[in-house]
Design a protein around this motif. Structure first.
Motif, mmCIF file in Angstrom:
data_model
loop_
_atom_site.group_PDB
_atom_site.id
_atom_site.type_symbol
_atom_site.label_atom_id
_atom_site.label_comp_id
_atom_site.label_asym_id
_atom_site.label_seq_id
_atom_site.Cartn_x
_atom_site.Cartn_y
_atom_site.Cartn_z
ATOM 1 N N THR A 180 3.725 31.011 -7.475
ATOM 2 C CA THR A 180 4.308 30.957 -8.819
ATOM 3 C C THR A 180 5.700 31.559 -8.911
ATOM 4 O OG1 THR A 180 2.111 30.994 -9.854
ATOM 5 C CG2 THR A 180 3.981 31.599 -11.238
ATOM 6 N N ASP A 181 5.841 32.811 -8.538
ATOM 7 C CA ASP A 181 7.131 33.485 -8.724
ATOM 8 C C ASP A 181 8.226 32.920 -7.828
ATOM 9 O OD1 ASP A 181 6.528 36.142 -10.501
ATOM 10 O OD2 ASP A 181 4.811 35.579 -9.279
ATOM 11 N N VAL A 182 7.933 32.795 -6.542
ATOM 12 C CA VAL A 182 8.967 32.345 -5.618
ATOM 13 C C VAL A 182 9.366 30.899 -5.878
ATOM 14 C CG1 VAL A 182 7.365 31.611 -3.790
ATOM 15 C CG2 VAL A 182 9.686 32.313 -3.204
ATOM 16 N N ALA A 196 -11.238 45.751 -12.978
ATOM 17 C CA ALA A 196 -11.807 45.891 -11.640
ATOM 18 C C ALA A 196 -11.057 47.011 -10.931
ATOM 19 C CB ALA A 196 -11.692 44.591 -10.857
ATOM 20 N N ASP A 197 -11.767 47.692 -10.020
ATOM 21 C CA ASP A 197 -11.137 48.773 -9.264
ATOM 22 C C ASP A 197 -10.334 48.241 -8.085
ATOM 23 O OD1 ASP A 197 -12.394 50.801 -10.844
ATOM 24 O OD2 ASP A 197 -14.254 50.436 -9.719
ATOM 25 N N ALA A 198 -10.766 47.103 -7.558
ATOM 26 C CA ALA A 198 -10.095 46.544 -6.384
ATOM 27 C C ALA A 198 -10.379 45.055 -6.274
ATOM 28 C CB ALA A 198 -10.580 47.262 -5.121
ATOM 29 N N GLY A 199 -9.533 44.369 -5.542
ATOM 30 C CA GLY A 199 -9.710 42.936 -5.310
ATOM 31 C C GLY A 199 -8.900 42.528 -4.096
ATOM 32 N N ILE A 200 -9.301 41.464 -3.465
ATOM 33 C CA ILE A 200 -8.553 40.971 -2.304
ATOM 34 C C ILE A 200 -7.617 39.855 -2.755
ATOM 35 C CG2 ILE A 200 -8.705 39.863 -0.047
ATOM 36 C CD1 ILE A 200 -11.357 41.222 0.398
ATOM 37 N N VAL A 201 -6.335 40.044 -2.484
ATOM 38 C CA VAL A 201 -5.305 39.076 -2.878
ATOM 39 C C VAL A 201 -4.349 38.883 -1.705
ATOM 40 C CG1 VAL A 201 -5.441 39.780 -5.311
ATOM 41 C CG2 VAL A 201 -3.738 40.847 -3.813
ATOM 42 N N TYR A 202 -3.401 37.967 -1.870
ATOM 43 C CA TYR A 202 -2.361 37.829 -0.863
ATOM 44 C C TYR A 202 -1.357 38.970 -1.000
ATOM 45 C CZ TYR A 202 -4.057 33.015 -0.391
ATOM 46 O OH TYR A 202 -4.847 31.907 -0.187
ATOM 47 N N ARG A 203 -0.760 39.328 0.107
ATOM 48 C CA ARG A 203 0.251 40.389 0.100
ATOM 49 C C ARG A 203 1.367 40.079 -0.893
ATOM 50 N NH1 ARG A 203 2.127 41.204 5.864
ATOM 51 N NH2 ARG A 203 0.237 42.488 5.959
ATOM 52 N N THR A 204 1.767 38.820 -0.961
ATOM 53 C CA THR A 204 2.866 38.431 -1.845
ATOM 54 C C THR A 204 2.510 38.575 -3.318
ATOM 55 O OG1 THR A 204 2.131 36.139 -1.648
ATOM 56 C CG2 THR A 204 3.900 36.852 -0.180
ATOM 57 N N ASP A 205 1.236 38.398 -3.662
ATOM 58 C CA ASP A 205 0.819 38.542 -5.058
ATOM 59 C C ASP A 205 0.852 40.001 -5.480
ATOM 60 O OD1 ASP A 205 -0.096 35.797 -6.126
ATOM 61 O OD2 ASP A 205 -1.015 35.916 -4.147
ATOM 62 N N ALA A 206 0.369 40.883 -4.628
ATOM 63 C CA ALA A 206 0.407 42.313 -4.937
ATOM 64 C C ALA A 206 1.847 42.773 -5.150
ATOM 65 C CB ALA A 206 -0.249 43.113 -3.813
ATOM 66 N N ALA A 207 2.766 42.166 -4.408
ATOM 67 C CA ALA A 207 4.178 42.557 -4.508
ATOM 68 C C ALA A 207 4.800 42.152 -5.838
ATOM 69 C CB ALA A 207 4.972 41.934 -3.363
ATOM 70 N N THR A 208 4.162 41.256 -6.583
ATOM 71 C CA THR A 208 4.719 40.820 -7.871
ATOM 72 C C THR A 208 4.367 41.779 -9.001
ATOM 73 O OG1 THR A 208 2.796 39.468 -8.506
ATOM 74 C CG2 THR A 208 4.514 38.400 -7.161
ATOM 75 N N ALA A 209 3.535 42.785 -8.711
ATOM 76 C CA ALA A 209 3.103 43.711 -9.768
ATOM 77 C C ALA A 209 3.407 45.167 -9.412
ATOM 78 C CB ALA A 209 1.615 43.526 -10.029
ATOM 79 N N PRO A 210 4.666 45.468 -9.076
ATOM 80 C CA PRO A 210 5.003 46.855 -8.753
ATOM 81 C C PRO A 210 4.801 47.756 -9.973
ATOM 82 C CG PRO A 210 7.001 45.585 -9.089
ATOM 83 C CD PRO A 210 5.857 44.603 -9.071
ATOM 84 N N GLY A 211 4.265 48.950 -9.734
ATOM 85 C CA GLY A 211 4.023 49.855 -10.848
ATOM 86 C C GLY A 211 2.742 49.563 -11.595
ATOM 87 N N LYS A 212 2.058 48.504 -11.198
ATOM 88 C CA LYS A 212 0.798 48.130 -11.858
ATOM 89 C C LYS A 212 -0.368 48.152 -10.880
ATOM 90 C CE LYS A 212 3.005 45.196 -15.338
ATOM 91 N NZ LYS A 212 3.088 43.819 -15.908
ATOM 92 N N VAL A 213 -0.118 47.753 -9.650
ATOM 93 C CA VAL A 213 -1.159 47.788 -8.619
ATOM 94 C C VAL A 213 -0.585 48.367 -7.330
ATOM 95 C CG1 VAL A 213 -2.305 45.743 -9.579
ATOM 96 C CG2 VAL A 213 -0.717 45.484 -7.668
ATOM 97 N N ASP A 214 -1.462 48.908 -6.509
ATOM 98 C CA ASP A 214 -1.103 49.335 -5.164
ATOM 99 C C ASP A 214 -1.717 48.350 -4.184
ATOM 100 O OD1 ASP A 214 0.145 51.487 -6.285
ATOM 101 O OD2 ASP A 214 -1.074 53.024 -5.281
ATOM 102 N N ALA A 215 -1.104 48.228 -3.018
ATOM 103 C CA ALA A 215 -1.618 47.328 -1.991
ATOM 104 C C ALA A 215 -2.066 48.135 -0.778
ATOM 105 C CB ALA A 215 -0.552 46.321 -1.585
ATOM 106 N N VAL A 216 -3.313 47.976 -0.412
ATOM 107 C CA VAL A 216 -3.860 48.626 0.784
ATOM 108 C C VAL A 216 -3.864 47.596 1.902
ATOM 109 C CG1 VAL A 216 -5.866 49.760 1.806
ATOM 110 C CG2 VAL A 216 -5.317 50.127 -0.623
ATOM 111 N N ASP A 217 -3.134 47.869 2.963
ATOM 112 C CA ASP A 217 -3.030 46.915 4.058
ATOM 113 C C ASP A 217 -4.354 46.730 4.789
ATOM 114 O OD1 ASP A 217 -0.347 46.320 3.679
ATOM 115 O OD2 ASP A 217 0.348 47.930 5.001
ATOM 116 N N ILE A 218 -4.569 45.509 5.239
ATOM 117 C CA ILE A 218 -5.703 45.175 6.098
ATOM 118 C C ILE A 218 -5.118 44.926 7.484
ATOM 119 C CG2 ILE A 218 -7.568 43.533 6.539
ATOM 120 C CD1 ILE A 218 -7.539 42.885 3.528
ATOM 121 N N PRO A 219 -5.583 45.625 8.511
ATOM 122 C CA PRO A 219 -5.024 45.426 9.858
ATOM 123 C C PRO A 219 -5.063 43.958 10.273
ATOM 124 C CG PRO A 219 -6.533 47.293 9.826
ATOM 125 C CD PRO A 219 -6.686 46.596 8.490
#
Length: 263
Positions: free
Chosen positions: A55-57, A193-216
């Motif tokens: 969407t954003d890009v 929800a406390d957590a959810g699995i999303v794409y890295r790029t989606d988490a990056a669209t919500a700075p200050g609203k969500v944190d992203a925990v990396d998956i190895p």
């Protein structure tokens, strides 16, 4: 020179000639878009069906494409890839399609041109800002006291999520299953929800609203984004040009800046 009077018979012959010539003149563009080489002043609107995670890009990319191609307007319709596939099969008017997985695109071979991968993506665990529940890994999502939201398995990100969880032999009971990745992200943003699995790029669209925990990477999935023209397009040449442009240096730079990986 003497001219013959215009008899009724000659008048009818003249009208018949005009009736034949007008359609032939219109054949310069038969509306099929197969040879849609418009002249100056003409305009074309391309409709592109695209995965929600773009969407954003793509909104930015669409503006750049329009700058480089005066007279062409790009309109996007964003949704889960499975919803887009259903629209294509139902004959929705559109010119190109970009999905978040090759599986969905492969199921549309009868409706599309040859697809090309334009980008790749990875998964992360999205949590509330500051990660209040201290989620550190996929295993933490199995905590019965944690409200986890996932995308439905029919959705590419839902299928990728199931893939990585199954590979680690982890059983997660989500509080809801959403129809696209943005819906998952929204649930976490809103605190539903406390957590959810999303794409890295989606988490990056919500700075200050969500944190992203990396998956190895060893536990992660690599999502591929194929793009293709639609055979039902009324602007086949221009649709093909747009798909080709998505692999251009400019488009690829925009995708990298948004966090997508190289094709």
């Amino acid at each position: 020179m003497r001219t013959s009077p215009l008899t009724p018979r000659r008048a009818l012959a003249a009208l018949a000639t005009v009736a034949v010539l007008v359609p032939l003149a219109a054949c310069g563009n038969d509306g099929s878009g197969k040879g849609d080489s418009a002249g100056k002043g003409d305009s074309t609107e391309l409709t592109v069906l695209a995965a929600a995670s773009l969407t954003d890009v793509f909104k930015t990319a669409g503006k750049e494409y329009e700058k480089e191609h005066p007279g062409t307007k790009v309109t996007f319709s964003f949704a889960g890839s499975q919803e887009l596939a259903a629209q294509v099969k139902q004959g929705a008017p559109a010119d190109a399609l970009v999905t978040a997985d090759t599986r969905t695109m492969d199921g549309l071979k009868a409706e599309t041109g040859k697809p090309v991968v334009i980008a790749r993506n990875r998964l992360v665990i999205a949590t509330g800002e500051g990660n209040p529940e201290k989620v550190k890994s996929l295993k933490d999502l199995t905590d019965s006291g944690l409200k986890v939201v996932l995308a439905a398995p029919e959705v590419p990100v839902g299928r990728y999520s199931k893939q990585v969880l199954d590979a680690q032999k982890l059983k997660v009971e989500p509080v809801s299953r959403e129809t696209n990745v943005r819906a998952v992200l929204s649930k976490v943003e809103l605190g539903e929800a406390d957590a959810g699995i999303v794409y890295r790029t989606d988490a990056a669209t919500a700075p200050g609203k969500v944190d992203a925990v990396d998956i190895p990477d060893s536990q992660n999935a690599l999502a591929s984004y194929p793009a293709a023209t639609l055979k039902q397009s009324s602007h086949a040449n221009r649709a093909a040009d747009f798909v080709k442009w998505l692999r251009s240096d400019k488009a690829q730079k925009l995708l990298r800046e948004a966090g997508f990986q190289k094709p």
